[in-house]
Every structure is written in structure tokens, then in C-alpha cells.
Motif scaffolding. Structure first.
Motif, PDB file in Angstrom:
ATOM      1  N   THR A   5      71.011  40.493  83.693  1.00 22.40           N
ATOM      2  CA  THR A   5      69.803  39.733  84.026  1.00 22.40           C
ATOM      3  C   THR A   5      70.132  38.656  85.046  1.00 22.40           C
ATOM      4  O   THR A   5      71.074  37.878  84.860  1.00 22.40           O
ATOM      5  CB  THR A   5      69.201  39.063  82.762  1.00 22.40           C
ATOM      6  OG1 THR A   5      68.967  40.076  81.792  1.00 22.40           O
ATOM      7  CG2 THR A   5      67.887  38.375  83.070  1.00 22.40           C
ATOM      8  N   GLN A   7      68.807  35.281  86.548  1.00 20.73           N
ATOM      9  CA  GLN A   7      67.827  34.261  86.181  1.00 20.73           C
ATOM     10  C   GLN A   7      67.528  33.377  87.380  1.00 20.73           C
ATOM     11  O   GLN A   7      68.409  32.648  87.853  1.00 20.73           O
ATOM     12  CB  GLN A   7      68.361  33.422  85.023  1.00 20.73           C
ATOM     13  CG  GLN A   7      68.500  34.269  83.751  1.00 20.73           C
ATOM     14  CD  GLN A   7      68.928  33.443  82.565  1.00 20.73           C
ATOM     15  OE1 GLN A   7      69.884  32.674  82.656  1.00 20.73           O
ATOM     16  NE2 GLN A   7      68.228  33.604  81.455  1.00 20.73           N
ATOM     17  N   TYR A   8      66.326  33.477  87.862  1.00 26.88           N
ATOM     18  CA  TYR A   8      65.890  32.621  88.966  1.00 26.88           C
ATOM     19  C   TYR A   8      65.206  31.416  88.325  1.00 26.88           C
ATOM     20  O   TYR A   8      64.147  31.536  87.701  1.00 26.88           O
ATOM     21  CB  TYR A   8      64.926  33.400  89.870  1.00 26.88           C
ATOM     22  CG  TYR A   8      64.485  32.650  91.091  1.00 26.88           C
ATOM     23  CD1 TYR A   8      65.380  32.331  92.105  1.00 26.88           C
ATOM     24  CD2 TYR A   8      63.150  32.262  91.241  1.00 26.88           C
ATOM     25  CE1 TYR A   8      64.970  31.650  93.235  1.00 26.88           C
ATOM     26  CE2 TYR A   8      62.727  31.587  92.374  1.00 26.88           C
ATOM     27  CZ  TYR A   8      63.646  31.278  93.360  1.00 26.88           C
ATOM     28  OH  TYR A   8      63.231  30.602  94.485  1.00 26.88           O
ATOM     29  N   LYS A   9      65.860  30.273  88.458  1.00 22.69           N
ATOM     30  CA  LYS A   9      65.408  29.127  87.643  1.00 22.69           C
ATOM     31  C   LYS A   9      64.301  28.301  88.325  1.00 22.69           C
ATOM     32  O   LYS A   9      63.737  27.405  87.707  1.00 22.69           O
ATOM     33  CB  LYS A   9      66.600  28.214  87.331  1.00 22.69           C
ATOM     34  CG  LYS A   9      67.736  28.962  86.654  1.00 22.69           C
ATOM     35  CD  LYS A   9      67.983  28.449  85.265  1.00 22.69           C
ATOM     36  CE  LYS A   9      69.166  29.173  84.705  1.00 22.69           C
ATOM     37  NZ  LYS A   9      69.279  29.379  83.362  1.00 22.69           N
ATOM     38  N   SER A  22      59.689  30.359  86.220  1.00 22.61           N
ATOM     39  CA  SER A  22      61.028  30.896  86.476  1.00 22.61           C
ATOM     40  C   SER A  22      60.888  32.409  86.387  1.00 22.61           C
ATOM     41  O   SER A  22      59.837  32.920  85.979  1.00 22.61           O
ATOM     42  CB  SER A  22      62.029  30.387  85.438  1.00 22.61           C
ATOM     43  OG  SER A  22      61.630  30.825  84.164  1.00 22.61           O
ATOM     44  N   ASP A  24      63.082  36.007  85.277  1.00 20.82           N
ATOM     45  CA  ASP A  24      64.239  36.819  84.885  1.00 20.82           C
ATOM     46  C   ASP A  24      64.064  38.198  85.507  1.00 20.82           C
ATOM     47  O   ASP A  24      62.980  38.776  85.419  1.00 20.82           O
ATOM     48  CB  ASP A  24      64.287  36.999  83.357  1.00 20.82           C
ATOM     49  CG  ASP A  24      64.837  35.773  82.651  1.00 20.82           C
ATOM     50  OD1 ASP A  24      65.220  34.806  83.349  1.00 20.82           O
ATOM     51  OD2 ASP A  24      64.872  35.775  81.405  1.00 20.82           O
ATOM     52  N   THR A  86      62.597  42.210  82.496  1.00 23.36           N
ATOM     53  CA  THR A  86      62.107  41.281  83.528  1.00 23.36           C
ATOM     54  C   THR A  86      60.914  40.506  82.963  1.00 23.36           C
ATOM     55  O   THR A  86      60.254  40.962  82.021  1.00 23.36           O
ATOM     56  CB  THR A  86      61.763  42.084  84.805  1.00 23.36           C
ATOM     57  OG1 THR A  86      62.983  42.615  85.327  1.00 23.36           O
ATOM     58  CG2 THR A  86      61.107  41.226  85.884  1.00 23.36           C
ATOM     59  N   THR A  87      60.644  39.344  83.538  1.00 25.66           N
ATOM     60  CA  THR A  87      59.536  38.512  83.042  1.00 25.66           C
ATOM     61  C   THR A  87      58.227  39.313  83.053  1.00 25.66           C
ATOM     62  O   THR A  87      57.873  39.923  84.056  1.00 25.66           O
ATOM     63  CB  THR A  87      59.404  37.241  83.910  1.00 25.66           C
ATOM     64  OG1 THR A  87      60.666  36.547  83.864  1.00 25.66           O
ATOM     65  CG2 THR A  87      58.301  36.330  83.404  1.00 25.66           C
ATOM     66  N   SER A  91      56.760  38.033  77.749  1.00 29.13           N
ATOM     67  CA  SER A  91      57.734  36.926  77.796  1.00 29.13           C
ATOM     68  C   SER A  91      57.089  35.629  77.305  1.00 29.13           C
ATOM     69  O   SER A  91      55.863  35.485  77.310  1.00 29.13           O
ATOM     70  CB  SER A  91      58.217  36.694  79.241  1.00 29.13           C
ATOM     71  OG  SER A  91      58.771  37.865  79.760  1.00 29.13           O
ATOM     72  N   SER A  94      56.576  29.126  78.974  1.00 25.18           N
ATOM     73  CA  SER A  94      57.217  27.865  78.565  1.00 25.18           C
ATOM     74  C   SER A  94      56.202  26.740  78.359  1.00 25.18           C
ATOM     75  O   SER A  94      56.493  25.745  77.692  1.00 25.18           O
ATOM     76  CB  SER A  94      58.272  27.460  79.597  1.00 25.18           C
ATOM     77  OG  SER A  94      57.667  27.301  80.850  1.00 25.18           O
TER      78      SER A  94
END
Ligand SMILES: CC(=O)SCCNC(=O)CCNC(=O)[C@H](O)C(C)(C)COP(=O)(O)OP(=O)(O)OC[C@H]1O[C@@H](n2cnc3c(N)ncnc32)[C@H](O)[C@@H]1OP(=O)(O)O
Ligand SMILES: N[C@@H](CCO)C(=O)O
Length: 351
Positions: A5, A7-9, A22, A24, A86-87, A91, A94
Motif C-alpha cells: 500500500t 499512503q499518500y498523506k 488522504s 491509500d 485502495t481508498t 474506508s 476521518s
């Protein structure tokens, strides 16, 4: 190979202007990037598949197949919205601490491509030797070749199009109607819309297959039968089969993304957009594809510079792009060999 994975934060801005906080991106790689980074084969998957291309495209991708880890560095990422890592609508949002479900923003084929660009950069891949995709995967591959014409050296589009057709949108809307008729879809729960999804897959199958495929595989031996026909059982079985591995929310959003596909958006015309592709291109069409008819493949090949067209037979229809790995291997092997000749004129080859 195990799933990884990325992770693009940071916030991931969608074409609509909306943002995911974000992102994933689940992906598989097979083989090793060579020294001059010239052996990348990137696969874009279709509607309900995942990043494990050795699983769903075995026969074309595998240890002993044309695309193998000995010769190539193969990458496939799971698309935004699909729940295989993937997101997606399943998911956790947040903001609420709960799954998004119907609060997930709509996204487009261009957003799927933007995610692939992020991953390619993260993997320090500059050039993609061959980008390949069928159906929704082909839509992504084409968009990517327009957005990043220098990056994509060779392009393979199978059973795809430049703009999703009114016919294709009508099929997708019928499937979404089936999903939204199931009121549990609005319950925002893991199994929400399950019965609707089952009906949606049954509708979709009619566009993925052909009269011939049902005629051959679902014939009745017992002429006395008045009910309980094989074809009916097959439709139910296929609906249940998808239910076991997919969810209605991802399906709903991904069909919307497919509808959004139009290379002309913001680029004057479809032809002008196709003219931006620099990759040597192989277009493969299936002659009896009901969903992405052969005319769409002919159009792509006529309007992409350096394009060849191959038309294949498959009694399956559209889903032949997943099943006819033998014939696909033959044409792709020929395309790879010719590749060194650098195609500067259009060759329309009808096989
Ligand atoms: C985690 C994952 O599994 S994701 C990876 C799998 N899927 C993907 O990647 C998406 C792309 N793949 C696909 O869309 C499909 O798998 C395809 C198009 C490649 C092949 O479709 P299939 O459903 O395998 O083929 P087909 O249409 O011939 O149907 C065969 C199945 O229908 C069943 N079947 C056939 N006729 C009947 C009938 N009359 N009544 C009930 N069942 C029937 C068969 O027993 C068989 O069952 P099985 O899949 O459990 O073995
Ligand atoms: N059968 C394919 C969709 C057809 O492009 C899938 O389920 O992904």
C-alpha cells in the motif's frame, strides 16, 4: 506476490474539486525494475478486478506467460473506489470515524489516472514501456496516455473507448437503478444494497456476454421443462458470485466513473484529444462486443497516431478480453516484436 500500500498523506484533489483527505493505493508489483528502468509493464484493471493481475489475467500475466517477472517489472494498482485495498466508500472517513458509504465523493477516470501517476512517481518510474488495459482499464490507459504522452511508450487498449457511449451509460444507469431500488443501499451499512447489486450484475452480464455464449452454455436438454431454466440459474449464480466478493457502494461509484469517461472534456474534441497520444498503440477489439462495439475500436485506431487494430473473435463477447488470453498473447507478442521498428504510419490490420 503480496499486496503493498502506498499512503499518500496529503489531500488528493479530485477532478470535481472535492478532496479526499488522504489516499491509500493498494498495488502489486512482480519482477524487478531493470537498471535503465525500461522494463515497466503497467496494467489498469477493469470494473470489479483488483491489483493482483497474476490472478485475474493468468495466461497473459504469470511466471510462464508473455508478461512474466523474469523479463518485466509489472505493476498493477487497485483503483480508487474499489475495496481491494485502495481508498473506497468502505474506508473510514476521518471526519466522522465511520465508513464513507454514500458520503464518498464521486470521481472520474481522470482521478484514477492521477492516482496511478502518484504511484508511478513514488516508485520512481519515469517511462512506462507498455501500458495495458481492457474496458474501464482501457479508459484509464487512454486517459493516461493523453495526460502524460511522454511517459507512455507503448499502449494497448482492449475492448475500450474514447468516450463512454450513451448505450454504455444506459446499461450502467440500469444497474444503478437496480441497486438503488434496494432500500438497504441507503442504510449505509456494509451489506447495503446487496440484493440490488445481485440484480445489477445480472443486467451487466447481458452486456458482457453474447447471444451465442448463452446459446452454447445454457441450452436445455430437457424439452419438457416449463420453468427453472439454466440461463435463469446462471444469472442468479453470477449475481451471488459477485456479492461474495464486492459491494454495492464501490459498484455504484465505479460505474459513475466509467460514465464520466470522455477524452474530449476540456480538450475541444475527441479527435484532438486522441491526437495527443504519442505511444505506439495496439487496439484490440472483440467483434461481437455488445458493450464496447468494434466500431469504437476502429475509431480509436483511426484517430490515434501510430495505431494498429486487431479484431478478434470470442463467443463470450466483451468479457473475452479477460478470457481469450491465448489469442491476446499472440497479438501482443507480435506487437512487442514490431515495437523495435517504431511505427510511424498507421497499419490497420484486421485479423
Ligand atoms: C478476489 C477475486 O476473486 S477478484 C478476481 C475475480 N474477478 C475479476 O478479476 C473480475 C474479472 N473477472 C470476471 O469478470 C470473470 O471472472 C470472468 C469474465 C473472467 C469469467 O467469468 P466466470 O464467471 O468465471 O465464467 P462463466 O461465465 O463461464 O461462468 C462460470 C461459472 O458459472 C457457473 N454456472 C454456469 N452455468 C450455470 C448455471 N446454469 N447455473 C448455475 N451456475 C452456473 C459455473 O459452475 C461456474 O462457476 P464457478 O465460477 O463457481 O466455477
Ligand atoms: N467482467 C468485468 C467487467 C467488464 O469490463 C469485471 O467484472 O471487472
Amino acid at each position: 506476490m503480496t499486496i503493498k500500500t502506498f499512503q499518500y498523506k496529503s489531500a488528493f484533489k479530485l477532478e470535481s474539486g472535492k478532496k479526499l483527505r488522504s489516499l491509500d493505493i493498494a498495488y502489486h508489483t512482480y519482477g524487478k525494475l531493470n537498471k535503465d528502468k525500461s522494463n515497466v509493464i503497467w496494467v489498469c484493471h477493469a470494473l470489479t478486478a483488483n491489483s493482483d493481475v497474476f490472478d485475474w489475467w493468468a495466461g497473459l500475466f504469470g511466471k510462464n506467460d508473455l508478461f512474466n517477472p523474469k523479463d518485466y517489472f509489472i505493476v498493477c494498482a487497485n483503483v480508487i473506489g474499489s475495496h481491494y485495498g485502495t481508498t473506497s466508500p468502505l474506508s473510514i472517513n476521518s471526519v466522522t470515524g465511520l465508513p464513507y458509504y454514500l458520503a464518498f465523493p464521486e470521481f472520474t477516470i481522470r482521478d484514477l489516472v492521477a492516482a496511478n501517476e502518484l504511484l508511478a512517481d513514488a516508485l520512481e518510474i519515469e517511462d512506462i514501456e507498455m501500458l495495458i488495459g481492457g474496458s474501464l482499464g482501457g479508459q484509464q490507459a487512454l486517459e493516461w496516455s493523453i495526460i502524460a504522452p511522454e511517459r507512455i511508450k507503448n499502449l494497448v487498449l482492449i475492448a475500450s473507448n474514447a468516450k463512454h457511449s450513451p448505450w454504455g451509460i444506459a446499461f450502467n444507469e440500469s444497474q444503478r437503478l437496480a441497486i438503488t431500488t434496494d432500500r438497504t443501499f441507503y442504510g449505509n451499512a456494509k451489506n447495503g444494497g446487496a440484493k440490488g447489486l445481485r440484480a445489477a450484475r445480472s443486467i451487466a452480464l447481458l452486456s458482457y456476454r453474447s447471444y451465442q455464449s448463452y446459446d452454447i452454455t445454457q441450452q436445455e436438454k430437457d424439452a419438457k421443462k416449463r420453468s427453472d431454466f439454466n440461463a435463469a440459474a446462471y444469472q442468479r449464480y453470477q449475481g451471488d458470485k459477485l456479492l461474495k466478493r464486492f459491494n454495492a457502494y464501490s459498484y455504484y461509484y465505479l460505474t459513475k466513473a466509467m460514465d464520466s469517461h470522455n477524452v474530449a472534456r476540456g480538450r475541444n474534441s475527441v479527435k484532438e484529444a486522441l491526437n495527443l497520444v504519442k505511444a505506439n498503440t495496439l487496439v484490440i477489439g472483440i467483434k461481437n462486443d455488445l458493450l464496447f462495439p468494434i466500431e469504437e475500436q476502429q475509431f480509436l485506431a483511426r484517430n490515434i497516431n501510430s495505431a494498429q487494430l486487431v479484431e478478434i473473435d470470442s463467443f463470450y463477447g466483451h468479457d473475452g478480453f479477460l478470457i481469450e488470453t491465448g489469442v491476446l498473447t499472440q497479438h501482443l507478442a507480435a506487437f512487442i516484436k514490431k515495437d523495435s521498428i517504431k511505427l510511424d504510419s498507421k497499419i490497420l490490420k484486421i485479423a
